[in-house]
Scaffold this active site. Structure first.
Site, mmCIF file in Angstrom:
data_model
loop_
_atom_site.group_PDB
_atom_site.id
_atom_site.type_symbol
_atom_site.label_atom_id
_atom_site.label_comp_id
_atom_site.label_asym_id
_atom_site.label_seq_id
_atom_site.Cartn_x
_atom_site.Cartn_y
_atom_site.Cartn_z
ATOM 1 N N ALA A 70 0.828 -1.205 0.000
ATOM 2 C CA ALA A 70 0.000 0.000 0.000
ATOM 3 C C ALA A 70 0.864 1.258 0.000
ATOM 4 O O ALA A 70 1.910 1.316 0.660
ATOM 5 C CB ALA A 70 -0.920 -0.009 1.218
ATOM 6 N N GLY A 113 1.442 -5.887 0.782
ATOM 7 C CA GLY A 113 0.453 -6.073 -0.271
ATOM 8 C C GLY A 113 1.041 -6.553 -1.578
ATOM 9 O O GLY A 113 0.356 -7.209 -2.367
ATOM 10 N N GLU A 116 1.039 -10.170 -1.367
ATOM 11 C CA GLU A 116 -0.331 -10.661 -1.488
ATOM 12 C C GLU A 116 -0.799 -10.636 -2.945
ATOM 13 O O GLU A 116 -1.554 -11.514 -3.373
ATOM 14 C CB GLU A 116 -1.247 -9.837 -0.587
ATOM 15 C CG GLU A 116 -0.965 -10.101 0.892
ATOM 16 C CD GLU A 116 -1.753 -9.211 1.821
ATOM 17 O OE1 GLU A 116 -2.529 -9.738 2.634
ATOM 18 O OE2 GLU A 116 -1.587 -7.973 1.745
ATOM 19 N N GLU A 136 3.572 -6.782 7.971
ATOM 20 C CA GLU A 136 2.551 -5.915 8.568
ATOM 21 C C GLU A 136 2.607 -5.855 10.084
ATOM 22 O O GLU A 136 2.390 -4.788 10.689
ATOM 23 C CB GLU A 136 1.160 -6.380 8.114
ATOM 24 C CG GLU A 136 0.750 -5.885 6.735
ATOM 25 C CD GLU A 136 1.260 -6.750 5.603
ATOM 26 O OE1 GLU A 136 0.797 -6.583 4.466
ATOM 27 O OE2 GLU A 136 2.142 -7.613 5.846
#
Length: 262
Positions: A70, A113, A116, A136
């Protein structure tokens, strides 16, 4: 010439029924902002709608990162809602329905992310020397875009839990040894290696590939009875395709099949 879906996402059509989707934010380590989320959702729409595209490669620009996750600047500016879409979730991608196989060509670190996004692809080709991770917890966050359940499916469970709970990355070499990464290559050969992987897919009947992939993707989420039904329904649809007739005919005539993808 690449087609600019948004300033951050470009799409190229490569030979052999393959599309190349590129994250183009090297100044931000290809972090996800609104342009990335909108662009990746658009890339899915474009590639799904084009019957001549049978496989998709996703990569990042530069060598600093595949995707750093992000964009914290966008979040701090109050634009965090732009980093996801209703259909695709984070980056417009991680939960998006897709029929066609996607190959992540990981050119640099895939973290948070970014990891991911790579895990949401069907196959991963990675440059040597890069790494994967979900850090995270180091920032009081959780990897809520699929990492917490896709990583334990891609790695041995204990290794995945270690990566999740410590926030520490693993190398591409380790990920390859554990089976999360399908192929390793030198950075300069990354797209070539991803294309070679795609070619091994697109040599096959596209409808059969799509129907097979749908069942394989659901393998961890459904019961055997549900998967059997999916397989039977997929086979029924496949049997209605032109390619279902072409495969046996090409075998009998001792020639390469001429797939049409329908």
């Amino acid at each position: 010439m690449p087609r600019e879906l948004t300033p951050a996402i470009h799409l190229d059509i490569l030979p052999g029924h393959v599309a190349l989707v590129t994250l183009v934010r090297p100044e931000a380590r290809n972090a996800v902002n609104g342009d990335v989320a909108r662009g990746l959702e658009a890339a899915i729409d474009v590639t799904e709608a084009d019957d001549d595209i049978w496989a998709v490669i996703l990569t990042g620009t530069g060598s600093e990162a595949f995707c750093a996750g992000a964009d914290l600047k966008a979040i701090s500016a109050g634009r965090g809602h732009e980093l996801r879409t209703d259909r695709g979730g984070f980056a417009g991608f991680v939960h998006a329905p897709r029929r066609k196989p996607w190959i992540a060509a990981v050119n640099g670190p895939a973290l948070a992310g970014g990891c991911e996004i790579a895990l949401a692809c069907d196959l991963i080709v990675a440059a040597t020397g890069t790494r994967f991770g979900v850090p995270e917890v180091k920032r009081g966050l959780i990897a809520s875009a699929g990492g917490l359940y896709r990583l334990p499916r891609a790695l041995p469970p204990a290794i995945a839990r270690e990566a999740i709970l410590t926030g520490e990355p693993i190398t591409a070499e380790q990920a390859h040894a554990f089976g999360m990464v399908n192929a390793l290559c030198e950075p300069a050969r990354l797209i070539e290696a991803a294309q070679a992987m795609a070619a091994r897919i697109t040599v096959n009947a596209p409808v059969a590939v799509r129907e097979s992939l749908a069942v394989a993707r659901a393998a961890f989420d459904k019961t055997d009875a549900e998967l059997r039904q999916m397989s039977e329904e997929g086979q029924a649809r496949n049997m209605q395709s032109e390619d279902f007739k072409e495969g046996p005919l090409a075998f009998i005539e001792k020639r390469a099949p001429r797939w049409v993808g329908r």
